[in-house]
Scaffold this motif. Structure first.
Motif, PDB file in Angstrom:
ATOM      1  N   PRO A 100       0.811  -1.223   0.000  1.00  0.00           N
ATOM      2  CA  PRO A 100       0.000   0.000   0.000  1.00  0.00           C
ATOM      3  C   PRO A 100       0.841   1.269   0.000  1.00  0.00           C
ATOM      4  CG  PRO A 100       0.109  -0.896   2.210  1.00  0.00           C
ATOM      5  CD  PRO A 100       0.816  -1.879   1.323  1.00  0.00           C
ATOM      6  N   VAL A 101       0.373   2.274  -0.752  1.00  0.00           N
ATOM      7  CA  VAL A 101       0.879   3.627  -0.586  1.00  0.00           C
ATOM      8  C   VAL A 101       0.133   4.220   0.603  1.00  0.00           C
ATOM      9  CG1 VAL A 101       1.051   5.931  -1.584  1.00  0.00           C
ATOM     10  CG2 VAL A 101       1.387   3.919  -3.035  1.00  0.00           C
ATOM     11  N   MET A 102       0.873   4.747   1.573  1.00  0.00           N
ATOM     12  CA  MET A 102       0.278   5.312   2.769  1.00  0.00           C
ATOM     13  C   MET A 102       0.521   6.818   2.813  1.00  0.00           C
ATOM     14  SD  MET A 102       1.119   2.365   5.624  1.00  0.00           S
ATOM     15  CE  MET A 102      -0.341   2.769   6.595  1.00  0.00           C
ATOM     16  N   PHE A 129      19.618  -5.671  16.815  1.00  0.00           N
ATOM     17  CA  PHE A 129      18.869  -4.726  17.648  1.00  0.00           C
ATOM     18  C   PHE A 129      17.379  -4.730  17.344  1.00  0.00           C
ATOM     19  CE2 PHE A 129      23.189  -2.985  17.589  1.00  0.00           C
ATOM     20  CZ  PHE A 129      23.416  -2.791  18.943  1.00  0.00           C
ATOM     21  N   ARG A 130      16.875  -5.757  16.714  1.00  0.00           N
ATOM     22  CA  ARG A 130      15.459  -5.780  16.371  1.00  0.00           C
ATOM     23  C   ARG A 130      14.592  -5.965  17.620  1.00  0.00           C
ATOM     24  NH1 ARG A 130      16.230  -8.936  10.671  1.00  0.00           N
ATOM     25  NH2 ARG A 130      16.746  -7.062   9.475  1.00  0.00           N
ATOM     26  N   SER A 131      13.361  -5.458  17.510  1.00  0.00           N
ATOM     27  CA  SER A 131      12.370  -5.520  18.600  1.00  0.00           C
ATOM     28  C   SER A 131      12.793  -4.701  19.815  1.00  0.00           C
ATOM     29  CB  SER A 131      12.115  -6.989  19.020  1.00  0.00           C
ATOM     30  OG  SER A 131      11.645  -7.743  17.927  1.00  0.00           O
ATOM     31  N   ARG A 132      13.552  -3.634  19.570  1.00  0.00           N
ATOM     32  CA  ARG A 132      13.967  -2.754  20.665  1.00  0.00           C
ATOM     33  C   ARG A 132      13.631  -1.284  20.370  1.00  0.00           C
ATOM     34  NH1 ARG A 132      19.930  -4.263  22.705  1.00  0.00           N
ATOM     35  NH2 ARG A 132      19.276  -2.731  24.302  1.00  0.00           N
ATOM     36  N   GLY A 133      12.697  -1.070  19.470  1.00  0.00           N
ATOM     37  CA  GLY A 133      12.227   0.286  19.200  1.00  0.00           C
ATOM     38  C   GLY A 133      13.097   1.100  18.274  1.00  0.00           C
ATOM     39  N   VAL A 134      14.006   0.447  17.559  1.00  0.00           N
ATOM     40  CA  VAL A 134      14.935   1.184  16.700  1.00  0.00           C
ATOM     41  C   VAL A 134      14.213   1.778  15.488  1.00  0.00           C
ATOM     42  CG1 VAL A 134      16.965   0.977  15.216  1.00  0.00           C
ATOM     43  CG2 VAL A 134      16.925  -0.150  17.446  1.00  0.00           C
ATOM     44  N   ALA A 135      13.364   0.988  14.843  1.00  0.00           N
ATOM     45  CA  ALA A 135      12.661   1.488  13.656  1.00  0.00           C
ATOM     46  C   ALA A 135      11.741   2.650  14.008  1.00  0.00           C
ATOM     47  CB  ALA A 135      11.868   0.362  12.995  1.00  0.00           C
ATOM     48  N   ARG A 136      11.071   2.566  15.155  1.00  0.00           N
ATOM     49  CA  ARG A 136      10.212   3.669  15.592  1.00  0.00           C
ATOM     50  C   ARG A 136      11.038   4.933  15.826  1.00  0.00           C
ATOM     51  NH1 ARG A 136       5.267   4.656  17.587  1.00  0.00           N
ATOM     52  NH2 ARG A 136       4.717   2.462  17.308  1.00  0.00           N
ATOM     53  N   ALA A 137      12.173   4.775  16.478  1.00  0.00           N
ATOM     54  CA  ALA A 137      13.036   5.931  16.715  1.00  0.00           C
ATOM     55  C   ALA A 137      13.525   6.524  15.396  1.00  0.00           C
ATOM     56  CB  ALA A 137      14.223   5.528  17.591  1.00  0.00           C
ATOM     57  N   ALA A 138      13.870   5.663  14.441  1.00  0.00           N
ATOM     58  CA  ALA A 138      14.330   6.141  13.131  1.00  0.00           C
ATOM     59  C   ALA A 138      13.239   6.949  12.446  1.00  0.00           C
ATOM     60  CB  ALA A 138      14.758   4.964  12.264  1.00  0.00           C
ATOM     61  N   MET A 139      12.004   6.456  12.525  1.00  0.00           N
ATOM     62  CA  MET A 139      10.892   7.168  11.896  1.00  0.00           C
ATOM     63  C   MET A 139      10.618   8.496  12.600  1.00  0.00           C
ATOM     64  SD  MET A 139       9.643   5.747   9.172  1.00  0.00           S
ATOM     65  CE  MET A 139       8.105   6.674   9.100  1.00  0.00           C
ATOM     66  N   LEU A 140      10.556   8.481  13.912  1.00  0.00           N
ATOM     67  CA  LEU A 140      10.250   9.705  14.660  1.00  0.00           C
ATOM     68  C   LEU A 140      11.335  10.760  14.467  1.00  0.00           C
ATOM     69  CD1 LEU A 140       8.898   8.216  18.013  1.00  0.00           C
ATOM     70  CD2 LEU A 140       7.574   9.447  16.285  1.00  0.00           C
ATOM     71  N   GLY A 141      12.582  10.337  14.596  1.00  0.00           N
ATOM     72  CA  GLY A 141      13.676  11.289  14.484  1.00  0.00           C
ATOM     73  C   GLY A 141      13.817  11.884  13.101  1.00  0.00           C
ATOM     74  N   ALA A 157       4.517   0.834   2.118  1.00  0.00           N
ATOM     75  CA  ALA A 157       4.723   0.034   3.323  1.00  0.00           C
ATOM     76  C   ALA A 157       4.790  -1.450   3.035  1.00  0.00           C
ATOM     77  CB  ALA A 157       3.595   0.298   4.319  1.00  0.00           C
ATOM     78  N   SER A 158       5.770  -2.092   3.642  1.00  0.00           N
ATOM     79  CA  SER A 158       5.790  -3.550   3.651  1.00  0.00           C
ATOM     80  C   SER A 158       4.783  -4.054   4.674  1.00  0.00           C
ATOM     81  CB  SER A 158       7.189  -4.050   4.011  1.00  0.00           C
ATOM     82  OG  SER A 158       7.488  -3.697   5.361  1.00  0.00           O
ATOM     83  N   LYS A 159       4.493  -5.339   4.629  1.00  0.00           N
ATOM     84  CA  LYS A 159       3.548  -5.920   5.581  1.00  0.00           C
ATOM     85  C   LYS A 159       4.050  -5.763   7.010  1.00  0.00           C
ATOM     86  CE  LYS A 159       1.002 -10.203   6.543  1.00  0.00           C
ATOM     87  NZ  LYS A 159       0.773 -11.613   6.108  1.00  0.00           N
ATOM     88  N   LEU A 160       5.357  -5.940   7.208  1.00  0.00           N
ATOM     89  CA  LEU A 160       5.920  -5.835   8.551  1.00  0.00           C
ATOM     90  C   LEU A 160       5.957  -4.384   9.036  1.00  0.00           C
ATOM     91  CD1 LEU A 160       8.912  -8.355   8.354  1.00  0.00           C
ATOM     92  CD2 LEU A 160       6.734  -8.657   9.547  1.00  0.00           C
ATOM     93  N   GLY A 161       6.167  -3.443   8.122  1.00  0.00           N
ATOM     94  CA  GLY A 161       6.288  -2.049   8.530  1.00  0.00           C
ATOM     95  C   GLY A 161       4.971  -1.340   8.725  1.00  0.00           C
ATOM     96  N   TYR A 192       3.845   2.283  10.859  1.00  0.00           N
ATOM     97  CA  TYR A 192       3.445   3.510  10.166  1.00  0.00           C
ATOM     98  C   TYR A 192       2.032   3.938  10.571  1.00  0.00           C
ATOM     99  CZ  TYR A 192       7.434   1.985   7.387  1.00  0.00           C
ATOM    100  OH  TYR A 192       8.678   1.564   6.984  1.00  0.00           O
ATOM    101  N   GLU A 193       1.145   2.981  10.740  1.00  0.00           N
ATOM    102  CA  GLU A 193      -0.213   3.327  11.174  1.00  0.00           C
ATOM    103  C   GLU A 193      -0.189   3.966  12.561  1.00  0.00           C
ATOM    104  OE1 GLU A 193      -2.978   0.088   8.776  1.00  0.00           O
ATOM    105  OE2 GLU A 193      -2.190  -0.444  10.755  1.00  0.00           O
ATOM    106  N   SER A 194       0.697   3.501  13.429  1.00  0.00           N
ATOM    107  CA  SER A 194       0.779   4.077  14.776  1.00  0.00           C
ATOM    108  C   SER A 194       1.331   5.502  14.757  1.00  0.00           C
ATOM    109  CB  SER A 194       1.664   3.194  15.672  1.00  0.00           C
ATOM    110  OG  SER A 194       3.042   3.332  15.333  1.00  0.00           O
ATOM    111  N   LEU A 195       1.954   5.891  13.635  1.00  0.00           N
ATOM    112  CA  LEU A 195       2.507   7.236  13.499  1.00  0.00           C
ATOM    113  C   LEU A 195       1.597   8.160  12.697  1.00  0.00           C
ATOM    114  CD1 LEU A 195       6.234   6.298  12.789  1.00  0.00           C
ATOM    115  CD2 LEU A 195       5.229   7.030  14.952  1.00  0.00           C
ATOM    116  N   GLY A 196       0.377   7.688  12.403  1.00  0.00           N
ATOM    117  CA  GLY A 196      -0.592   8.538  11.731  1.00  0.00           C
ATOM    118  C   GLY A 196      -0.736   8.334  10.244  1.00  0.00           C
ATOM    119  N   TYR A 197      -0.081   7.328   9.686  1.00  0.00           N
ATOM    120  CA  TYR A 197      -0.231   7.020   8.262  1.00  0.00           C
ATOM    121  C   TYR A 197      -1.466   6.144   8.042  1.00  0.00           C
ATOM    122  CZ  TYR A 197       4.551   8.606   7.257  1.00  0.00           C
ATOM    123  OH  TYR A 197       5.684   9.355   7.094  1.00  0.00           O
TER     124      TYR A 197
END
Length: 270
Positions: free
Chosen positions: A122-124, A217-229, A243-247, A251-256
């Protein structure tokens, strides 16, 4: 009577605002494929130019030919490719020296006659809105060592075996961050580089690419930090991404929100 009139006026005002918001959301969703198409073209044009690759601009698509290692990337720009454009795209695919990837955010160009596999993502879209502070340290890759760290993180995180053995500066040349609207970000955790992301701002629209986390470092909030920062400097702009299925949950939690399907075509996996 006066109070009644005021009450009606206020109800009408609220309804009008709600309708305007709904119309704006509908317009953003309708424009999402085109915005993503243009931003992807800007991103890959910047990538190709910084690497010294051939960049081909047509009305209906943009192509970047990176040879045997980087491969061919095609960004469909219009939903109505004419026969000549389809033939030119097909010829580029057939003579590509490396892996092929074609991105069609309109889900409109049938390439099933070519030796490519396909899937959809999907394009988000995200409206302009503030973002929270990341819980981890996120910096722009201004120094050469930060850019090299981001480069290795993306190659590792996405399993880009075509770029192995590793050649420093091949994937993210120093000229990459000198391209208009391009920024690279690095996330640190426990004193180590743990994640990366790339943003591109073009024509008043922002988008993300290569959001990667080191497997260590997976499952430790790294991707969320990368997106927010990386989103914070662009939070005043409308944003798109694919968006990939995993991502998608992140992205939805960030308002996409998902706006439209995009079709991707690529060389068969070995």
């Amino acid at each position: 009577m006066t109070r009644g009139h005021l009450s009606t006026d206020r109800a009408t005002s609220v309804l009008t605002e709600a309708e305007a918001e709904a119309e704006a959301e509908a317009e953003a969703e309708a424009e999402a494929p085109r915005r993503q198409a243009r931003n992807s073209a800007a991103f890959w044009t910047a990538t190709g130019r910084s690497r010294g690759h051939e960049v081909i601009h047509e009305r209906g698509f943009v192509a970047v030919d990176g040879g045997a290692r980087a491969g061919l990337r095609v960004l469909v720009q219009e939903p109505d490719l004419d026969p000549g454009e389809r033939a030119a795209l097909g010829e580029l695919v057939r003579r590509a020296a490396g892996p092929v990837n074609v991105e069609d955010p309109y889900d409109a160009t049938d390439l099933s006659h070519l030796p490519l596999r396909s899937w959809q993502m999907p394009v988000m879209v995200r409206p302009p809105a503030p973002v929270a502070e990341p819980s981890l340290d996120v910096v722009r890759a201004r120094r050469a060592e930060d850019l090299r760290a981001a480069e290795r993180l993306v190659i590792e995180g996405f399993g880009l075996t075509a770029f192995e053995p590793y050649r420093p500066g091949e994937f993210f040349p120093e000229a990459f961050t000198e391209q208009p609207g391009v920024d690279v970000f690095v996330v640190s955790l426990d004193g180590a580089s743990a994640g990366a992301a790339v943003t591109v701002e073009a024509d008043g629209v922002a988008s993300h690419y290569w959001v990667a986390t080191s497997p260590a470092f997976r499952s430790r909030g790294v991707a969320r930090a990368a997106m927010l920062g990386s989103l914070a400097p662009l939070a005043h702009l409308p944003a798109t991404l694919t968006a990939s299925k995993l991502g998608r949950p992140l992205y939805e939690s960030l308002g996409y929100t998902a706006a439209a399907p995009s079709t991707w075509w690529a060389s068969p996996t070995p």
